[in-house]
Design a protein around this motif. Structure first.
Motif, PDB file in Angstrom:
ATOM      1  N   TYR A  84       1.075  -1.182   0.134  1.00  0.00           N
ATOM      2  CA  TYR A  84       0.160   0.163  -0.184  1.00  0.00           C
ATOM      3  C   TYR A  84       0.875   1.143  -0.060  1.00  0.00           C
ATOM      4  N   GLU A  85       0.376   2.095  -0.700  1.00  0.00           N
ATOM      5  CA  GLU A  85       1.043   3.533  -0.982  1.00  0.00           C
ATOM      6  C   GLU A  85       0.416   4.580  -0.580  1.00  0.00           C
ATOM      7  N   GLY A  86       0.888   5.721   0.207  1.00  0.00           N
ATOM      8  CA  GLY A  86      -0.115   6.698   0.522  1.00  0.00           C
ATOM      9  C   GLY A  86       0.821   7.955   1.282  1.00  0.00           C
ATOM     10  N   TYR A  87      -0.025   8.944   1.820  1.00  0.00           N
ATOM     11  CA  TYR A  87       0.868  10.073   2.400  1.00  0.00           C
ATOM     12  C   TYR A  87       0.316  10.207   3.872  1.00  0.00           C
ATOM     13  N   GLY A  88       1.353  10.345   4.591  1.00  0.00           N
ATOM     14  CA  GLY A  88       1.161  10.789   5.963  1.00  0.00           C
ATOM     15  C   GLY A  88       0.719  12.109   6.332  1.00  0.00           C
ATOM     16  N   PRO A  89       0.689  12.546   7.644  1.00  0.00           N
ATOM     17  CA  PRO A  89       0.468  14.056   7.487  1.00  0.00           C
ATOM     18  C   PRO A  89       1.677  14.973   7.040  1.00  0.00           C
ATOM     19  N   GLY A  90       1.268  15.954   6.728  1.00  0.00           N
ATOM     20  CA  GLY A  90       2.468  16.917   5.984  1.00  0.00           C
ATOM     21  C   GLY A  90       2.874  16.180   4.847  1.00  0.00           C
ATOM     22  N   GLY A  91       2.237  15.290   3.895  1.00  0.00           N
ATOM     23  CA  GLY A  91       2.617  14.902   2.815  1.00  0.00           C
ATOM     24  C   GLY A  91       4.020  13.842   2.894  1.00  0.00           C
ATOM     25  N   LYS A 116      -7.215   8.244  10.233  1.00  0.00           N
ATOM     26  CA  LYS A 116      -7.557   8.661  11.574  1.00  0.00           C
ATOM     27  C   LYS A 116      -6.448   9.659  11.872  1.00  0.00           C
ATOM     28  N   ASN A 117      -5.178   9.501  11.174  1.00  0.00           N
ATOM     29  CA  ASN A 117      -3.851  10.108  11.455  1.00  0.00           C
ATOM     30  C   ASN A 117      -3.654  11.245  10.581  1.00  0.00           C
ATOM     31  N   GLY A 210       1.640  18.687  16.154  1.00  0.00           N
ATOM     32  CA  GLY A 210       0.505  17.918  15.799  1.00  0.00           C
ATOM     33  C   GLY A 210       0.738  16.878  14.769  1.00  0.00           C
ATOM     34  N   GLN A 211       1.473  17.420  13.651  1.00  0.00           N
ATOM     35  CA  GLN A 211       1.742  16.447  12.647  1.00  0.00           C
ATOM     36  C   GLN A 211       2.873  15.263  13.091  1.00  0.00           C
ATOM     37  N   VAL A 212       3.817  15.738  13.964  1.00  0.00           N
ATOM     38  CA  VAL A 212       4.807  14.735  14.441  1.00  0.00           C
ATOM     39  C   VAL A 212       4.064  13.894  15.108  1.00  0.00           C
ATOM     40  N   GLU A 216       3.928   9.657  14.268  1.00  0.00           N
ATOM     41  CA  GLU A 216       4.399   8.823  15.210  1.00  0.00           C
ATOM     42  C   GLU A 216       3.372   7.546  15.513  1.00  0.00           C
ATOM     43  N   LYS A 217       1.921   8.218  15.700  1.00  0.00           N
ATOM     44  CA  LYS A 217       0.843   7.435  15.912  1.00  0.00           C
ATOM     45  C   LYS A 217       0.652   6.665  14.542  1.00  0.00           C
ATOM     46  N   LEU A 218       0.750   7.109  13.681  1.00  0.00           N
ATOM     47  CA  LEU A 218       0.316   6.257  12.195  1.00  0.00           C
ATOM     48  C   LEU A 218       1.536   5.102  12.133  1.00  0.00           C
ATOM     49  N   ILE A 219       2.751   5.337  12.236  1.00  0.00           N
ATOM     50  CA  ILE A 219       3.610   4.412  12.384  1.00  0.00           C
ATOM     51  C   ILE A 219       3.419   3.499  13.312  1.00  0.00           C
ATOM     52  N   ASP A 220       3.186   3.681  14.627  1.00  0.00           N
ATOM     53  CA  ASP A 220       2.901   2.663  15.601  1.00  0.00           C
ATOM     54  C   ASP A 220       1.750   1.867  15.504  1.00  0.00           C
ATOM     55  N   LEU A 221       0.699   2.334  14.893  1.00  0.00           N
ATOM     56  CA  LEU A 221      -0.536   1.738  14.517  1.00  0.00           C
ATOM     57  C   LEU A 221      -0.074   0.540  13.405  1.00  0.00           C
ATOM     58  N   LEU A 222       0.441   0.987  12.370  1.00  0.00           N
ATOM     59  CA  LEU A 222       0.860   0.220  11.285  1.00  0.00           C
ATOM     60  C   LEU A 222       1.783  -0.665  11.820  1.00  0.00           C
ATOM     61  N   GLU A 223       2.839  -0.673  12.663  1.00  0.00           N
ATOM     62  CA  GLU A 223       3.957  -1.762  13.063  1.00  0.00           C
ATOM     63  C   GLU A 223       2.951  -2.577  13.965  1.00  0.00           C
TER      64      GLU A 223
END
Length: 239
Positions: A84-91, A116-117, A210-212, A216-223
């Motif tokens: 899957y490919e996409g964009y996190g906060p701040g691109g 969610k993030n 807020g983006q940081v 961090e939350k996005l990476i934690d949820l994925l991992e």
């Protein structure tokens, strides 16, 4: 703290979630054994997955069970790989590699984590061109001579050695990774990590707190998701 120190810290966090880490390794070992046979001497993909599992202190019994399962001794589920490919906060560009027995569940979860993030899933190829697949071996600086490592790594077939504040990054072509890794192990080097990875060509800095936190939350949820094998991104962690 430098990038290698950050990775050591992250591995420490993952140690606390050992059961999930072992589940991921077991799946990868099972698939590698199923596709290429149960003997790591004749199956480079299996050897790599076993080495990664051992680096995370996965017990030999667990490794053997996963090999047997893939080789047919234990039957079991079919696993499917998907990216899957996409964009996190701040691109920030994000690539997620998964191994799952239920593609619909995994796709729904991945989309939810992004939404969610402050991110969003994109189409295949939307960020993939921003990464190169390379072998990457990270070595902490302690008790390592930069000059000696450079000689040893280049002699083994490495493409490049990058010096960082807290260690060294040895970069190889994917097809040379196993030979370089084995040669450096033979010479006594210990690795922070060693794997074939997607390495970003450029990085993105997040200045907004807020983006940081969201990244961090996005990476934690994925991992934390058992279906997720690898998470790659081009976020430059500056802390």
């Amino acid at each position: 703290m430098g990038r290698i120190g950050n990775i050591i810290n992250r591995k420490g966090k993952q140690d606390a979630k050992r059961a999930s880490v072992f589940t991921k390794h077991a799946r990868a070992i099972t698939v590698a054994a199923k596709e290429g046979g149960a003997d790591p001497e004749y199956n480079a993909a299996l050897k790599t997955t076993i080495d990664k599992a051992k680096a995370d202190n996965m017990p030999n019994d667990n490794i053997k069970r996963a090999i047997d399962k893939g080789a047919g001794a234990g039957g079991g589920e079919d696993y499917f790989s998907n990216t899957y490919e996409g964009y996190g906060p701040g691109g920030v560009a994000v690539i997620v590699e998964t191994l799952t027995d239920n593609k619909n569940r995994t796709a729904g979860n991945i989309r939810y984590y992004f939404d969610k993030n402050g991110g969003n899933l994109g189409t295949t190829g939307c960020v993939g061109f921003m990464f190169d697949r390379k072998g990457q071996i990270l070595i902490a600086a302690e008790n390592v001579s930069e000059e000696q490592l450079m000689d040893d790594a280049l002699e083994a077939g490495a493409d490049d050695i990058i010096t960082e504040e807290d260690g060294f990054e040895v970069v190889t072509a994917p097809e040379d990774f196993n030979a370089v890794r084995d040669a450096l192990v033979e010479k006594g080097y210990e690795f922070v990590s060693a794997d074939i990875k997607l390495i970003p060509q450029t990085t993105t800095v997040l200045d907004n707190e807020g983006q940081v936190k969201a990244m961090e939350k996005l990476i934690d949820l994925l991992e934390d998701d058992d279906d997720v094998q690898n998470v790659y991104h081009n976020w430059e962690i500056t802390e």
